[in-house]
Design an enzyme around this catalytic site. Structure first.
Site, mmCIF file in Angstrom:
data_model
loop_
_atom_site.group_PDB
_atom_site.id
_atom_site.type_symbol
_atom_site.label_atom_id
_atom_site.label_comp_id
_atom_site.label_asym_id
_atom_site.label_seq_id
_atom_site.Cartn_x
_atom_site.Cartn_y
_atom_site.Cartn_z
ATOM 1 N N LYS A 170 50.503 44.115 39.973
ATOM 2 C CA LYS A 170 49.683 44.547 41.351
ATOM 3 C C LYS A 170 48.152 43.861 40.649
ATOM 4 O O LYS A 170 47.522 44.291 40.154
ATOM 5 C CB LYS A 170 50.055 45.686 41.418
ATOM 6 C CG LYS A 170 49.283 46.427 43.182
ATOM 7 C CD LYS A 170 48.330 47.111 43.227
ATOM 8 C CE LYS A 170 47.050 47.317 43.288
ATOM 9 N NZ LYS A 170 46.391 45.888 44.156
ATOM 10 N N GLU A 245 40.326 47.029 30.404
ATOM 11 C CA GLU A 245 39.012 46.238 30.180
ATOM 12 C C GLU A 245 38.538 46.491 31.328
ATOM 13 O O GLU A 245 38.694 45.950 32.314
ATOM 14 C CB GLU A 245 39.705 44.754 29.840
ATOM 15 C CG GLU A 245 38.225 43.273 29.214
ATOM 16 C CD GLU A 245 38.345 42.760 30.644
ATOM 17 O OE1 GLU A 245 36.579 42.931 31.247
ATOM 18 O OE2 GLU A 245 38.552 41.712 30.321
ATOM 19 N N CYS A 279 32.216 40.438 33.189
ATOM 20 C CA CYS A 279 32.241 41.591 32.866
ATOM 21 C C CYS A 279 31.088 41.322 30.739
ATOM 22 O O CYS A 279 31.070 42.612 30.387
ATOM 23 C CB CYS A 279 33.364 43.047 32.031
ATOM 24 S SG CYS A 279 34.748 41.626 31.527
ATOM 25 N N GLU A 379 26.602 48.944 35.776
ATOM 26 C CA GLU A 379 26.457 47.706 35.764
ATOM 27 C C GLU A 379 25.808 47.308 36.697
ATOM 28 O O GLU A 379 26.927 47.561 38.307
ATOM 29 C CB GLU A 379 27.875 47.843 35.914
ATOM 30 C CG GLU A 379 28.502 46.051 35.486
ATOM 31 C CD GLU A 379 30.267 45.871 35.357
ATOM 32 O OE1 GLU A 379 30.612 45.448 34.374
ATOM 33 O OE2 GLU A 379 30.968 46.929 35.741
#
Ligand SMILES: NC(=O)C1=CN([C@@H]2O[C@H](COP(=O)(O)OP(=O)(O)OC[C@H]3O[C@@H](n4cnc5c(N)ncnc54)[C@H](OP(=O)(O)O)[C@@H]3O)[C@@H](O)[C@H]2O)C=CC1
Ligand SMILES: O=C(O)[C@H](O)CO
Length: 488
Positions: A170, A245, A279, A379
């Site tokens: 997905k 992750e 990231c 973040e």
């Protein structure tokens, strides 16, 4: 666009679709199926039903099919590059680079054919043996992000399939077309019907259902920490193996003896590659005060020189969607609340023509960010960098480690002693010393703390898709004596 369920390309059983936008213009480019729970169930059933057939083919044949998928992608790679520009807003060179990454992952993992070895261990006597087999886990659910929408699909499909698992993929609802294109190539390469299934739809609507499904053995996600945490809760229903992750907040340390040109060039890459949406992006610059004035002056000028706009010609493209653009505005509002100085950028650029409605944001630098500021703790995932001046080595390492995230980190120094010290003291899954990323297929991409669980790449990453099973055999034919039950 269609979904692939049990070898057939189909619409959602509800007939509902969602819109797919070009982030550079904000215009609709396509629609994609909003899969229902029933569609997802059929995809998972198909994956479960074909698992043994795929497993029994053997790794040599699986490797051949996966390599063939790579060859088919290579032959039509321009189409994939075009999609990366159009659906994800990648600038052209980075779209090309990403397709190289896709091929690298596929060929790297195909090399594991005939190399998935277990062990034969002696038992408690020489006639007793323990066969330690490495076996596939079963049905793998792969949830992929939009920031590297092709490379992440390849990084999950190739090892999952190589090790004999069947898959339900997905993709992100921001980049479904790219994922569909790759799935079609795997199908064309000869993946048997049902082994690879593809469903699209909002994670917030079908995500819980997929990850808590009883037939799922492993869930691999690249995405946000919030989604990772939700998956941990939902998947407890069947104790699936998780590979997560998640977020990053990379510190970028430049010490006073660093090669300044190398550090500057790497920082341009580490911050503005993919418009900061990676990231492993540098999110916190710790610059030694001896060289800070000169470094900042040069970096501001380099930052101001970055051309933002049309992905075909610019050096930095748009953010993925309107929410991402809004997040950058929120970061700026927060820095204004904290009375921080914006050294460059800080706004949506004023672009002409069709790009006027795109989700762009200027490369932005914020000075003197305190360690405890949200700019240094949360973040950002965009082209905004906070700067903090340092002079004490131990304190700098402490600040670098002071983050809930622990994926990538960077260090620039010519002092070998500091390199060795940092290699021990930095608590991150990756430390790049005097060089840029990204991670290599043969490295193990993994994060400490809330960056997630397990990792991808290398023999360790491929090992996550396998389970070690022990078969005990006694071939002595001696009479059996049970010391623990007298008389037997
Ligand atoms: N580590 C990384 O490389 C990435 C980090 N991020 C971080 O996440 C932020 C938000 O990005 P976003 O795309 O919303 O990230 P998400 O974590 O929401 O999305 C990642 C993937 O997970 C799916 N998903 C979302 N919710 C669920 C759920 N409940 N169950 C199962 N799957 C789910 C998404 O589908 P859908 O798109 O349909 O929601 C997508 O395929 C970014 O700003 C960044 O901070 C994002 C992407 C990659
Ligand atoms: O995690 C990411 O953003 C990709 O792996 C590139 O580093």
């Amino acid at each position: 666009m269609k979904n692939l369920i049990d070898g057939k390309w189909v619409d959602s059983s509800s007939g509902k679709t969602l819109d797919d936008l070009n982030p550079a213009t904000g215009m609709k480019i396509d629609t994609f199926p909003a899969a229902t729970k029933d569609d997802v169930s059929r995809a998972i059933d198909a994956a479960e039903g074909t698992f043994w057939k795929w497993n029994d083919l053997g790794s040599k044949e699986r490797g051949r099919i996966i390599r063939k998928a790579g060859d088919l992608i290579q032959a039509k790679r321009k189409e994939l590059e075009d999609l990366l520009v159009r659906e994800c807003g990648k600038i052209r060179p980075q779209a090309q680079e990403e397709v190289n990454g896709v091929l690298d992952q596929i060929y790297y993992y195909a090399e594991f054919e005939r190399k998935i070895n277990g062990d034969l261990v002696e038992g408690d006597s020489s006639t007793r043996k323990i066969f330690q087999y490495k076996v596939p886990r079963g049905v793998v659910v792969a949830l992929t992000p939009w920031n590297f929408p092709a490379a992440m699909v390849a990084r999950k499909l190739a090892p999952a399939l190589m090790t004999g698992n069947s898959v339900v993929l997905k993709p992100s609802s921001d980049t479904p077309l790219i994922a569909e294109w790759i799935v079609r190539k795997f199908q064309e390469a000869g993946i048997p019907d049902g082994v690879l299934n593809f469903v699209t739809g909002k994670g917030s609507e079908i995500g819980d259902f997929i990850v808590s499904h009883k037939k799922v053995a492993l869930v691999t996600l690249t995405g946000s920490t919030g989604t990772g945490q939700r998956i941990i809760q939902q998947s407890s229903a069947n104790m699936s193996k998780l590979m997560l992750e998640l977020g990053g907040k990379a510190p970028f340390i430049v010490w006073n003896d660093a090669d300044m040109e190398k550090a500057l060039t790497t920082l341009v890459w580490a911050k503005f590659w993919n418009a900061g949406q990676s990231c492993i992006a540098a999110e916190r610059l710790y610059i030694h005060e001896d060289i800070a004035d000169k470094f900042e002056e040069k970096f501001i000028s380099m930052t101001k020189g970055i051309k933002v706009g049309d992905p075909e010609t610019a050096q930095m493209g748009p953010l993925i969607n309107h929410d991402a653009q809004k997040n950058m505005e929120n970061v700026i509002a927060e820095s204004e609340k904290e009375n921080l100085k914006i050294l460059s950028g800080g706004r949506k650029p004023d672009l002409k023509g069709e790009f006027n409605k795109g989700f762009f944001f200027e490369p932005t630098l914020i000075d003197n960010v305190p360690q405890k500021s949200s700019i240094f703790q949360d973040e950002i995932f965009g082209p905004v960098l906070g700067i903090h001046r340092v002079n004490d080595w131990d304190e700098t390492i402490k600040m670098a480690n002071d983050s809930q995230f622990g994926l990538a980190s960077y260090l620039f120094t010519e002092d070998n002693k500091r390199i060795y010290q940092a290699s021990e003291a930095i608590r991150f899954g990756e430390l790049y010393v005097n060089m840029p990323g990204p991670e290599s297929s043969q490295g193990y991409h993994t994060g400490f703390r809330m960056t997630g669980l397990a990792g991808e790449g290398s023999k360790y990453g491929i090992g996550e898709y396998l389970q070690l099973k022990n078969v005990y055999v006694d071939y002595s034919r001696d009479k059996l004596k049970l010391g623990s039950i007298p008389g037997f």
